[in-house]
Design an enzyme around this catalytic site. Sequence first.
Site, PDB file in Angstrom:
ATOM      1  N   HIS A 104      -9.846 -12.730 -10.027  1.00 40.85           N
ATOM      2  CA  HIS A 104     -11.021 -11.861 -10.197  1.00 40.85           C
ATOM      3  C   HIS A 104     -10.909 -11.143 -11.539  1.00 40.85           C
ATOM      4  O   HIS A 104      -9.946 -10.419 -11.772  1.00 40.85           O
ATOM      5  CB  HIS A 104     -11.108 -10.838  -9.059  1.00 40.85           C
ATOM      6  CG  HIS A 104     -11.729 -11.405  -7.815  1.00 40.85           C
ATOM      7  ND1 HIS A 104     -12.486 -10.656  -6.951  1.00 40.85           N
ATOM      8  CD2 HIS A 104     -11.712 -12.652  -7.321  1.00 40.85           C
ATOM      9  CE1 HIS A 104     -12.909 -11.432  -5.966  1.00 40.85           C
ATOM     10  NE2 HIS A 104     -12.446 -12.632  -6.152  1.00 40.85           N
ATOM     11  N   TYR A 107      -5.820  -0.484 -12.415  1.00 35.88           N
ATOM     12  CA  TYR A 107      -6.199  -1.426 -11.357  1.00 35.88           C
ATOM     13  C   TYR A 107      -5.440  -2.751 -11.496  1.00 35.88           C
ATOM     14  O   TYR A 107      -4.954  -3.304 -10.509  1.00 35.88           O
ATOM     15  CB  TYR A 107      -7.717  -1.670 -11.391  1.00 35.88           C
ATOM     16  CG  TYR A 107      -8.241  -2.348 -10.145  1.00 35.88           C
ATOM     17  CD1 TYR A 107      -8.656  -1.606  -9.034  1.00 35.88           C
ATOM     18  CD2 TYR A 107      -8.317  -3.734 -10.064  1.00 35.88           C
ATOM     19  CE1 TYR A 107      -9.130  -2.226  -7.880  1.00 35.88           C
ATOM     20  CE2 TYR A 107      -8.785  -4.360  -8.911  1.00 35.88           C
ATOM     21  CZ  TYR A 107      -9.193  -3.602  -7.835  1.00 35.88           C
ATOM     22  OH  TYR A 107      -9.658  -4.213  -6.689  1.00 35.88           O
ATOM     23  N   TYR A 163     -16.759  -1.625  -4.375  1.00 36.00           N
ATOM     24  CA  TYR A 163     -16.313  -0.327  -3.838  1.00 36.00           C
ATOM     25  C   TYR A 163     -17.530   0.590  -3.843  1.00 36.00           C
ATOM     26  O   TYR A 163     -18.117   0.816  -4.906  1.00 36.00           O
ATOM     27  CB  TYR A 163     -15.243   0.294  -4.734  1.00 36.00           C
ATOM     28  CG  TYR A 163     -13.900  -0.424  -4.717  1.00 36.00           C
ATOM     29  CD1 TYR A 163     -12.875  -0.008  -3.869  1.00 36.00           C
ATOM     30  CD2 TYR A 163     -13.644  -1.509  -5.552  1.00 36.00           C
ATOM     31  CE1 TYR A 163     -11.634  -0.650  -3.857  1.00 36.00           C
ATOM     32  CE2 TYR A 163     -12.403  -2.162  -5.541  1.00 36.00           C
ATOM     33  CZ  TYR A 163     -11.408  -1.719  -4.692  1.00 36.00           C
ATOM     34  OH  TYR A 163     -10.182  -2.352  -4.679  1.00 36.00           O
ATOM     35  N   PRO A 182      -5.194   2.996   0.637  1.00 33.90           N
ATOM     36  CA  PRO A 182      -5.463   1.603   0.249  1.00 33.90           C
ATOM     37  C   PRO A 182      -6.463   1.423  -0.887  1.00 33.90           C
ATOM     38  O   PRO A 182      -6.590   0.312  -1.396  1.00 33.90           O
ATOM     39  CB  PRO A 182      -6.002   0.973   1.537  1.00 33.90           C
ATOM     40  CG  PRO A 182      -6.535   2.109   2.328  1.00 33.90           C
ATOM     41  CD  PRO A 182      -5.700   3.286   1.984  1.00 33.90           C
ATOM     42  N   LYS A 215      -2.698  -0.831  -3.892  1.00 36.09           N
ATOM     43  CA  LYS A 215      -1.410  -0.775  -4.602  1.00 36.09           C
ATOM     44  C   LYS A 215      -0.184  -0.966  -3.699  1.00 36.09           C
ATOM     45  O   LYS A 215       0.933  -1.140  -4.207  1.00 36.09           O
ATOM     46  CB  LYS A 215      -1.269   0.587  -5.320  1.00 36.09           C
ATOM     47  CG  LYS A 215      -2.232   0.758  -6.466  1.00 36.09           C
ATOM     48  CD  LYS A 215      -1.911  -0.184  -7.594  1.00 36.09           C
ATOM     49  CE  LYS A 215      -2.971  -0.246  -8.649  1.00 36.09           C
ATOM     50  NZ  LYS A 215      -3.183  -1.585  -9.179  1.00 36.09           N
TER      51      LYS A 215
HETATM   52  C1  PHB Z   1      -8.581  -5.904   1.031  1.00 41.63           C
HETATM   53  O1  PHB Z   1      -9.109  -6.978   0.682  1.00 41.63           O
HETATM   54  O2  PHB Z   1      -8.113  -5.761   2.169  1.00 41.63           O
HETATM   55  C2  PHB Z   1      -8.571  -4.777   0.064  1.00 41.63           C
HETATM   56  C3  PHB Z   1      -8.999  -5.002  -1.228  1.00 41.63           C
HETATM   57  C4  PHB Z   1      -8.999  -3.957  -2.127  1.00 41.63           C
HETATM   58  C5  PHB Z   1      -8.567  -2.710  -1.739  1.00 41.63           C
HETATM   59  C6  PHB Z   1      -8.106  -2.494  -0.454  1.00 41.63           C
HETATM   60  C7  PHB Z   1      -8.100  -3.535   0.456  1.00 41.63           C
HETATM   61  O3  PHB Z   1      -8.609  -1.697  -2.638  1.00 41.63           O
END
Ligand code: PHB
Length: 389
Positions: free
Chosen positions: A72, A383, A200, A292, A296
Amino acid sequence: MRTQVAIVGAGPAGLLLGALLHRAGIDNVVLEQRSADYVLGRIRAGVLEQVAVDLLREAGVAARLDTQGLPHAGFEMAFGERRLRIDLRALTGKQVVVYGQTEVTRDLMEHRRQSGRPTVYEAENVHPHGFDGEQPHLSYRHGGAEQHLQADFVIGCDGFHGVCRTAVPAGALTTFEKIYPFGWLGLLADTPPVNEELIYGHTERGFTLASMRSHERSRYYLQCSLDDRVEQWSDDAFWAELRRRLPADAAARLVTGPSIEKSIAPLRSFVAEPMRFGRLFLAGDAAHIVPPTGAKGLNLAASDVGLLAQALAEFYGGSLAGIDHYSQRALARVWKAERFSWWFTSLMHQFPDNGGFGLRMQQAEFDYLCGSVAAQTALAENYVGLPLG
Ligand code: PHB
Ligand code: APR
């Protein structure tokens, strides 16, 4: 039984450390309290930084990741009606790989099986002893009998609720903790993801995240109350709430289906310092937890064990420098990831006590991000992951 390095916990931290040590010709045994199936049943995040990918490659465990992982080059942020794409590749020259942690664990398990290094699943009552001297050992129960494992080092990769951190004498450890006043309700489904990249979202109804495991498997999250119980959330209720929180174009593309897994996770920031006591070392969730947002957790676990494997290889090569500096080096990276995860969480969620001022701060922060390449670069470089140091 005797080994060079005794590892407690067969999560990603323990298994990756075992694989890296195996690569370096260092003998190791892993003790895990659960069954292999139980460990594989846990669904966690799914975004790997380059540092984690490189370590998996170095350990020789990246064949499936390299063919099935989804690179990505960016992700999207939605804030009310506004959208911002963070172009990771343009801002940092790097990208991330979307590949589920469950799959990482499965690959590590298979690699370990092939390596022939022992893993004791369903080891009960594991306890570390004597780690303030040069002859540490682990006591445990397995197959109805008391067992002992002697080692040069004991490594606590046993997660937040493990025994290794709690075995350290009180006073030798300082802990730092922040508990967030909400949880994440996650749902996994065999439906195509709503978007090619992660979204997000900050909404009046709370945070949402649209993620994925593959082109056919989606992972979604909703900010929920700490009082919520997963049984109260039918699949229909989840999909209806997700549709309300997604940006309109993504909501229009949403394909729903039966959940494969649904669970609620609390959000916490936690660090224990230092990460070494004599011949006992902590790595991964045993030493630190991040919320989450930003994914990380696994990446930090990977960078800890990367440093530790190097340090132990130096030890067996005759130098104490690596093990002496492990805690300091690992913590320097840990605290930066703690800061980033806290910042990203603070920006994207509804906080019950935020008030009007708090909301304006979030809006101003998002507005600043939209207008500043410098701010976007700061977000992007955290990130994709900071250098190992
Ligand atoms: C996930 O795909 O479970 C996931 C992806 C990004 C995040 C947290 C969880 O920031
Ligand atoms: N004895 C033996 N094993 C134990 C004990 C114990 N007393 N306590 C815990 N364990 C095992 C757990 O059953 C688990 O399999 O240690 C393992 C720890 O694994 P994780 O919790 O996955 O922690 P870690 O390997 O550090 O992973 C870091 O993965 O779990 C996610 O959120 C975490 O993303 C982070 C990353």
